[in-house]
Structures are given as structure tokens and as C-alpha cells.
Scaffold this motif. Structure first.
Motif, short mmCIF file in Angstrom:
data_model
loop_
_atom_site.label_atom_id
_atom_site.label_comp_id
_atom_site.label_asym_id
_atom_site.label_seq_id
_atom_site.Cartn_x
_atom_site.Cartn_y
_atom_site.Cartn_z
N THR A 56 20.17 2.26 -34.81
CA THR A 56 19.85 0.84 -34.72
C THR A 56 20.98 0.04 -34.08
N ILE A 57 22.19 0.61 -34.03
CA ILE A 57 23.32 -0.13 -33.46
C ILE A 57 23.90 0.51 -32.20
N LEU A 58 23.62 1.81 -32.00
CA LEU A 58 24.19 2.45 -30.82
C LEU A 58 23.30 3.57 -30.31
N ARG A 59 23.52 3.88 -29.04
CA ARG A 59 22.85 5.03 -28.42
C ARG A 59 23.91 6.10 -28.24
N THR A 79 26.87 4.01 -26.54
CA THR A 79 26.62 2.69 -25.98
C THR A 79 26.18 1.76 -27.09
N LEU A 80 26.86 0.62 -27.22
CA LEU A 80 26.46 -0.40 -28.19
C LEU A 80 25.20 -1.08 -27.68
N LEU A 81 24.16 -1.08 -28.50
CA LEU A 81 22.87 -1.59 -28.05
C LEU A 81 22.86 -3.10 -27.86
N ASP A 82 23.49 -3.84 -28.75
CA ASP A 82 23.40 -5.30 -28.64
C ASP A 82 24.11 -5.85 -27.42
N ALA A 83 25.14 -5.17 -26.93
CA ALA A 83 25.88 -5.67 -25.77
C ALA A 83 25.73 -4.77 -24.55
#
Length: 99
Positions: A56-59, A79-83
Motif C-alpha cells: 500500500t505504500i511502496l512497489r 518505489t514510493l507510491l505516493d510520490a
């Protein structure tokens, strides 16, 4: 995120009462030896754990595990999903005897 990743990697499955499937227990895996099979298993367990518990927070992008001079090395790429920012994390821990 670093703390969450470290916590996931070094928590033993079954260690948390309310989340028995949480954790990778990476240090225990390498006590089986440092054969290519053991290292591949550690990398697989890490990839599976990160995808399962932190998706939910990273790939998750890649992981490399190796042991050198009684020290466990883990390199993670994610990879951080939100940014949408790619990050790398290197973790080094001395190996201790199995408990």
C-alpha cells in the motif's frame, strides 16, 4: 519506510500474536548456509513479504542478499507510491548464532 522495511525483514513469522504471517526472518534463513539456494530463498522471502505487507505504500523493484565476513548485506530497490520516487536501501547486520 526504512523502519518498516527493517522491521518486516528481521521479524520472525509467528513472532507477532495478532499478525502471525508478518515477517521474513531473514537472519534465520542465512543460518542454513550461504549457498546460492539459501541466498535465492532469502531474496524470494523478502520479495514476497514486502509485496504482501507493504504494497500500500511502496512497489518492490529488486533485492540482493549476500553474506561476507559474518555480515548480512541486503540491498533493496523500491518505489514510493505516493510520490512515485525510486529509493534504495542498504542494510548491514552482523550475523549472530541461531537462538
Amino acid at each position: 519506510v526504512r523502519q518498516q522495511l527493517e522491521q518486516l525483514l528481521f521479524t520472525l513469522p509467528g513472532e507477532r500474536v495478532n499478525r502471525p504471517d508478518y515477517g521474513c526472518g531473514v537472519q534465520r534463513l542465512v543460518f542454513a548456509g550461504t549457498s546460492p539456494e539459501t541466498i535465492a530463498t532469502a531474496e524470494y522471502v523478502i520479495a514476497l513479504g514486502v509485496r504482501r505487507h507493504l504494497s500500500t505504500i511502496l512497489r518492490f523493484d529488486a533485492v540482493k542478499v549476500w553474506v561476507e565476513d559474518a555480515t548480512l548485506h541486503i540491498d533493496l530497490l523500491y518505489t514510493l507510491l505516493d510520490a512515485n520516487l525510486e529509493r534504495a536501501l542498504s542494510i548491514t547486520r552482523p550475523l549472530e548464532g541461531p537462538s
